[in-house]
Write a protein that holds these residues in place. Structure first.
Motif, PDB file in Angstrom:
ATOM      1  N   ALA A  33      37.305 -41.724 -55.382  1.00 33.31           N
ATOM      2  CA  ALA A  33      38.500 -41.170 -54.757  1.00 33.31           C
ATOM      3  C   ALA A  33      38.092 -40.322 -53.561  1.00 33.31           C
ATOM      4  O   ALA A  33      37.093 -39.613 -53.614  1.00 33.31           O
ATOM      5  CB  ALA A  33      39.275 -40.330 -55.760  1.00 33.31           C
ATOM      6  N   PRO A  34      38.857 -40.389 -52.472  1.00 25.52           N
ATOM      7  CA  PRO A  34      38.488 -39.596 -51.296  1.00 25.52           C
ATOM      8  C   PRO A  34      38.688 -38.108 -51.544  1.00 25.52           C
ATOM      9  O   PRO A  34      39.662 -37.683 -52.155  1.00 25.52           O
ATOM     10  CB  PRO A  34      39.434 -40.103 -50.216  1.00 25.52           C
ATOM     11  CG  PRO A  34      40.594 -40.667 -50.942  1.00 25.52           C
ATOM     12  CD  PRO A  34      40.056 -41.182 -52.247  1.00 25.52           C
ATOM     13  N   TYR A  89      33.728 -39.607 -49.585  1.00 25.16           N
ATOM     14  CA  TYR A  89      33.746 -40.184 -50.922  1.00 25.16           C
ATOM     15  C   TYR A  89      32.505 -39.706 -51.668  1.00 25.16           C
ATOM     16  O   TYR A  89      31.394 -39.823 -51.161  1.00 25.16           O
ATOM     17  CB  TYR A  89      33.730 -41.718 -50.857  1.00 25.16           C
ATOM     18  CG  TYR A  89      34.986 -42.294 -50.278  1.00 25.16           C
ATOM     19  CD1 TYR A  89      36.112 -42.485 -51.066  1.00 25.16           C
ATOM     20  CD2 TYR A  89      35.071 -42.632 -48.945  1.00 25.16           C
ATOM     21  CE1 TYR A  89      37.267 -43.000 -50.549  1.00 25.16           C
ATOM     22  CE2 TYR A  89      36.226 -43.157 -48.408  1.00 25.16           C
ATOM     23  CZ  TYR A  89      37.320 -43.340 -49.215  1.00 25.16           C
ATOM     24  OH  TYR A  89      38.478 -43.842 -48.695  1.00 25.16           O
ATOM     25  N   GLY A  90      32.702 -39.188 -52.864  1.00 24.09           N
ATOM     26  CA  GLY A  90      31.579 -38.775 -53.696  1.00 24.09           C
ATOM     27  C   GLY A  90      30.676 -37.782 -52.996  1.00 24.09           C
ATOM     28  O   GLY A  90      31.106 -36.726 -52.567  1.00 24.09           O
ATOM     29  N   PHE A  91      29.408 -38.160 -52.862  1.00 26.14           N
ATOM     30  CA  PHE A  91      28.416 -37.255 -52.289  1.00 26.14           C
ATOM     31  C   PHE A  91      28.071 -37.601 -50.847  1.00 26.14           C
ATOM     32  O   PHE A  91      27.047 -37.186 -50.343  1.00 26.14           O
ATOM     33  CB  PHE A  91      27.149 -37.276 -53.143  1.00 26.14           C
ATOM     34  CG  PHE A  91      27.386 -36.731 -54.522  1.00 26.14           C
ATOM     35  CD1 PHE A  91      27.537 -35.374 -54.720  1.00 26.14           C
ATOM     36  CD2 PHE A  91      27.493 -37.575 -55.612  1.00 26.14           C
ATOM     37  CE1 PHE A  91      27.774 -34.862 -55.971  1.00 26.14           C
ATOM     38  CE2 PHE A  91      27.723 -37.079 -56.873  1.00 26.14           C
ATOM     39  CZ  PHE A  91      27.864 -35.706 -57.060  1.00 26.14           C
ATOM     40  N   GLN A  92      28.919 -38.352 -50.176  1.00 26.13           N
ATOM     41  CA  GLN A  92      28.662 -38.700 -48.787  1.00 26.13           C
ATOM     42  C   GLN A  92      28.876 -37.492 -47.874  1.00 26.13           C
ATOM     43  O   GLN A  92      29.549 -36.528 -48.241  1.00 26.13           O
ATOM     44  CB  GLN A  92      29.591 -39.820 -48.329  1.00 26.13           C
ATOM     45  CG  GLN A  92      29.361 -41.139 -49.007  1.00 26.13           C
ATOM     46  CD  GLN A  92      30.381 -42.163 -48.557  1.00 26.13           C
ATOM     47  OE1 GLN A  92      31.444 -41.817 -48.068  1.00 26.13           O
ATOM     48  NE2 GLN A  92      30.050 -43.422 -48.732  1.00 26.13           N
ATOM     49  N   THR A  93      28.343 -37.571 -46.676  1.00 26.63           N
ATOM     50  CA  THR A  93      28.563 -36.545 -45.676  1.00 26.63           C
ATOM     51  C   THR A  93      30.017 -36.625 -45.204  1.00 26.63           C
ATOM     52  O   THR A  93      30.498 -37.714 -44.912  1.00 26.63           O
ATOM     53  CB  THR A  93      27.625 -36.763 -44.473  1.00 26.63           C
ATOM     54  OG1 THR A  93      26.281 -36.756 -44.948  1.00 26.63           O
ATOM     55  CG2 THR A  93      27.805 -35.680 -43.433  1.00 26.63           C
ATOM     56  N   PRO A  94      30.723 -35.496 -45.135  1.00 25.18           N
ATOM     57  CA  PRO A  94      32.123 -35.538 -44.695  1.00 25.18           C
ATOM     58  C   PRO A  94      32.254 -36.083 -43.280  1.00 25.18           C
ATOM     59  O   PRO A  94      31.445 -35.790 -42.400  1.00 25.18           O
ATOM     60  CB  PRO A  94      32.566 -34.081 -44.751  1.00 25.18           C
ATOM     61  CG  PRO A  94      31.613 -33.420 -45.671  1.00 25.18           C
ATOM     62  CD  PRO A  94      30.318 -34.154 -45.542  1.00 25.18           C
ATOM     63  N   LYS A  95      33.280 -36.895 -43.071  1.00 22.66           N
ATOM     64  CA  LYS A  95      33.591 -37.465 -41.755  1.00 22.66           C
ATOM     65  C   LYS A  95      34.849 -36.779 -41.236  1.00 22.66           C
ATOM     66  O   LYS A  95      35.812 -36.597 -41.964  1.00 22.66           O
ATOM     67  CB  LYS A  95      33.854 -38.966 -41.856  1.00 22.66           C
ATOM     68  CG  LYS A  95      32.737 -39.746 -42.482  1.00 22.66           C
ATOM     69  CD  LYS A  95      31.691 -40.089 -41.477  1.00 22.66           C
ATOM     70  CE  LYS A  95      30.738 -41.102 -42.078  1.00 22.66           C
ATOM     71  NZ  LYS A  95      29.395 -40.689 -42.092  1.00 22.66           N
ATOM     72  N   VAL A  96      34.839 -36.432 -39.964  1.00 14.06           N
ATOM     73  CA  VAL A  96      35.986 -35.771 -39.351  1.00 14.06           C
ATOM     74  C   VAL A  96      37.090 -36.807 -39.155  1.00 14.06           C
ATOM     75  O   VAL A  96      36.878 -37.850 -38.557  1.00 14.06           O
ATOM     76  CB  VAL A  96      35.593 -35.142 -38.002  1.00 14.06           C
ATOM     77  CG1 VAL A  96      36.803 -34.524 -37.328  1.00 14.06           C
ATOM     78  CG2 VAL A  96      34.516 -34.118 -38.199  1.00 14.06           C
TER      79      VAL A  96
END
Length: 170
Positions: A33-34, A89-96
């Motif tokens: 989930a985002p 998503y999950g443990f990814q780096t946040p995207k603007v």
């Protein structure tokens, strides 16, 4: 004599296994989930619109909008209020996903001269080149990095030797 097995035991096991499978699937799906987050200033359009060029000054802007996210450097004196919405998503780096910037310019007396709004299209995206910072000079190998300083510690002109006489002795 062995205990009697209930005729309902098998369907209960299947129901329990199905329930565990649904819970495990739900847990895995929750990881996909985002995640949404907000960072920076929370922009209130009415408050920003209440700031008027030629009327307001630094003190009145700070009273209405609060402390800026970033104050301009190198003599510009501009104030920036930055609002950013991220998603990952999950443990990814946040995207603007969305960014709004309100830039307030002041004259030398501190009176507002202009108010500009920017969005994500004005943000420069910089991609680093590889994982190593390129340097000038020759390329050194593993053993040169490992053993390259042997003999240079205390060598004349390298900062480790006694130059210009012995200052420690009376």
């Amino acid at each position: 004599m062995p205990p009697a097995i209930s005729p309902l035991a098998a369907p209960r096991r299947r129901a329990r296994a199905a329930l565990l499978a649904i819970l495990a699937g739900g847990t895995l799906a929750a990881g996909c989930a985002p995640l949404r987050s907000h960072s920076g200033y929370i922009i209130d359009a009415d408050l920003v619109n209440s700031v008027q060029p030629g009327v307001d000054n630094r003190q009145s802007v700070q009273q209405v909008l609060g402390t800026p996210t970033v104050a301009g450097q190198f003599g510009s004196g501009d104030w920036y209020y930055v609002s950013r919405d991220n998603r990952n998503y999950g443990f990814q780096t946040p995207k603007v996903r969305e960014q709004t910037t309100v830039q307030i310019s002041f004259d030398p007396q501190g009176t507002v001269t202009a108010i500009r709004r920017g969005n994500i299209e004005q943000v420069a995206s910089i991609e680093p080149y590889g994982k190593v910072t390129p340097t000038l000079g020759r390329k050194r190998g593993f053993f040169e990095d490992l053993f390259g300083n042997i003999g240079t510690v205390g060598a004349a002109g390298m900062g480790g030797g006694q130059q210009g006489g012995n200052r420690d002795r009376p």
